[in-house]
Design a protein around this motif. Structure first.
Motif, PDB file in Angstrom:
ATOM      1  N   LEU A 154     -44.447 -28.476 -13.322  1.00 16.21           N
ATOM      2  CA  LEU A 154     -45.041 -27.910 -12.106  1.00 16.21           C
ATOM      3  C   LEU A 154     -44.396 -28.601 -10.912  1.00 16.21           C
ATOM      4  N   LEU A 155     -43.720 -27.838 -10.057  1.00 21.87           N
ATOM      5  CA  LEU A 155     -42.907 -28.431  -8.994  1.00 21.87           C
ATOM      6  C   LEU A 155     -43.454 -28.097  -7.610  1.00 21.87           C
ATOM      7  N   ASP A 156     -43.672 -29.142  -6.813  1.00 24.96           N
ATOM      8  CA  ASP A 156     -44.137 -28.989  -5.430  1.00 24.96           C
ATOM      9  C   ASP A 156     -43.470 -30.074  -4.588  1.00 24.96           C
ATOM     10  N   ILE A 157     -42.213 -29.825  -4.204  1.00 28.24           N
ATOM     11  CA  ILE A 157     -41.477 -30.808  -3.396  1.00 28.24           C
ATOM     12  C   ILE A 157     -40.900 -30.151  -2.150  1.00 28.24           C
ATOM     13  N   ASP A 158     -39.936 -29.245  -2.326  1.00 28.72           N
ATOM     14  CA  ASP A 158     -39.335 -28.571  -1.181  1.00 28.72           C
ATOM     15  C   ASP A 158     -40.290 -27.521  -0.615  1.00 28.72           C
ATOM     16  N   HIS A 159     -40.047 -27.136   0.641  1.00 36.26           N
ATOM     17  CA  HIS A 159     -40.888 -26.108   1.252  1.00 36.26           C
ATOM     18  C   HIS A 159     -40.697 -24.756   0.560  1.00 36.26           C
ATOM     19  N   SER A 160     -39.491 -24.510   0.067  1.00 32.74           N
ATOM     20  CA  SER A 160     -39.187 -23.294  -0.676  1.00 32.74           C
ATOM     21  C   SER A 160     -37.813 -23.484  -1.306  1.00 32.74           C
ATOM     22  N   PRO A 161     -37.373 -22.577  -2.184  1.00 33.26           N
ATOM     23  CA  PRO A 161     -36.035 -22.720  -2.760  1.00 33.26           C
ATOM     24  C   PRO A 161     -34.900 -22.671  -1.744  1.00 33.26           C
ATOM     25  N   LYS A 162     -35.189 -22.219  -0.530  1.00 31.21           N
ATOM     26  CA  LYS A 162     -34.155 -22.184   0.506  1.00 31.21           C
ATOM     27  C   LYS A 162     -34.443 -23.117   1.677  1.00 31.21           C
ATOM     28  N   ASN A 163     -35.664 -23.592   1.790  1.00 28.40           N
ATOM     29  CA  ASN A 163     -36.052 -24.523   2.853  1.00 28.40           C
ATOM     30  C   ASN A 163     -36.264 -25.882   2.199  1.00 28.40           C
ATOM     31  N   LEU A 164     -35.184 -26.677   2.165  1.00 28.79           N
ATOM     32  CA  LEU A 164     -35.126 -27.875   1.336  1.00 28.79           C
ATOM     33  C   LEU A 164     -35.345 -29.139   2.156  1.00 28.79           C
TER      34      LEU A 164
END
Length: 243
Positions: A154-164
Motif C-alpha cells: 500500500l503506497l502513499d508517498i508522492d502526490h500522484s504518479p506524475k506529481n512527485l
C-alpha cells in the motif's frame, strides 16, 4: 508561541525542510490539527485522512487469505498503517519510511497515532527508500528476511504518479518499475496506491501491462475548509495468480 499554534519539530532532510506542527482551527470549534510540511508544500494533515484509510480498506478488501503480510510505503501521520492493522487478518505490517524524523515522531509519541503503532507487535518500521527497495531483487522490503514476499503493498508517498516528491521516483510508476515491485508480491497479491489527482489513463495502462483486474476508485470526502467535497484516487491492482 501561541497555544493555538506550535512547531513541534523542524529538520533539514535530503528532500527539503521538514516541519511538524500542531494548530487549532477556529472555524472548526478549535479542532486540534497536526500538519506536516516539506518546504512550502503540505504533505499531510490530520484534518483529511479518509483516503489514507480507504487505501488500506480498498486494498485489503481484495484479499481472502486468513493471514496477511503487508507493506505500507510512507508512514506520514500513521493513518494507513493503523487502518491496515484494524483488519484482523493482518499478521505483520512493515512500514517503510525514508525520513527518520517521521519514525521518531511515532516512537516518541509526538503524533497522536504513534503510541498505537509503536506498541503493536505486528508493526515494524523500516528506515529506507521505498522506491529503491521496491525495485531491488534483494533484500527487498524486509532487510531481516531477504527475498520475502508480501500479500499487499500500500503506497502513499508522492502526490500522484506524475506529481512527485523527487524526480527519481518517476521510473517506479512505469511498467518496468511496477513489474519489479510485483516480484515482491505473492501470486494474487495486491498493489494499491493513493493519488491526489483524478484517475490517470496513462498510469492505468502501465498498471494493466503488469497486473490484472486493475481499478481506480474515486474517494470523496468532506473538506470543511473549502465547504465542499474533495476527491482523491485509490488505484488497486492484483498480481496474476499462479497457473
Amino acid at each position: 508561541m501561541s497555544a493555538d499554534f506550535a512547531e513541534l519539530d523542524y529538520r533539514q532532510t535530503p528532500l527539503g525542510e521538514l516541519t511538524l506542527r500542531r494548530r487549532r482551527v477556529p472555524e472548526l470549534d478549535g479542532l486540534e490539527v497536526f500538519e506536516v510540511k516539506l518546504g512550502d508544500a503540505f504533505l499531510m494533515s490530520s484534518l483529511f485522512h479518509e483516503v489514507e484509510v480507504a487505501l488500506a480498506d480498498l486494498g485489503l478488501a481484495e484479499l481472502n487469505e486468513p493471514e496477511l503480510d503487508v507493506v505500507v510505503g510512507g508512514l506520514g501521520l500513521g493513518y494507513t498503517a493503523v487502518a491496515a492493522l484494524k483488519h484482523p487478518s493482518v499478521r505483520s505490517l512493515l512500514v517503510v519510511e525514508a525520513l527518520d524524523a517521521v519514525i521518531e515522531w511515532h516512537q516518541s509519541g509526538l503524533v497522536p497515532l504513534g503510541p498505537q503503532l509503536s506498541s503493536d507487535p505486528r508493526c515494524r518500521f523500516v528506515h529506507g527508500d521505498f522506491f529503491a527497495l521496491a525495485v531491488a531483487s534483494e533484500p527487498g522490503f524486509d532487510p531481516e528476511h531477504p527475498g520475502r514476499l508480501f500479500h499487499a503493498v500500500l503506497l502513499d508517498i508522492d502526490h500522484s504518479p506524475k506529481n512527485l516528491l523527487h524526480p527519481r521516483h518517476g521510473a517506479f510508476y512505469e511498467a518496468d518499475g511496477l513489474r519489479r515491485l510485483a516480484t515482491q508480491l505473492h501470486p494474487g497479491g495486491i498493489f494499491a496506491l493513493w493519488s491526489d489527482d483524478p484517475p490517470d489513463d496513462e498510469f492505468m495502462a502501465a498498471l494493466d501491462t503488469v497486473f490484472t483486474a486493475t481499478k481506480a476508485h474515486v474517494v470523496r470526502f468532506p473538506n470543511p475548509l473549502l465547504e465542499r467535497d474533495s476527491a482523491s484516487t485509490v488505484y488497486v491492482a492484483r498480481k496474476l495468480c499462479a497457473q
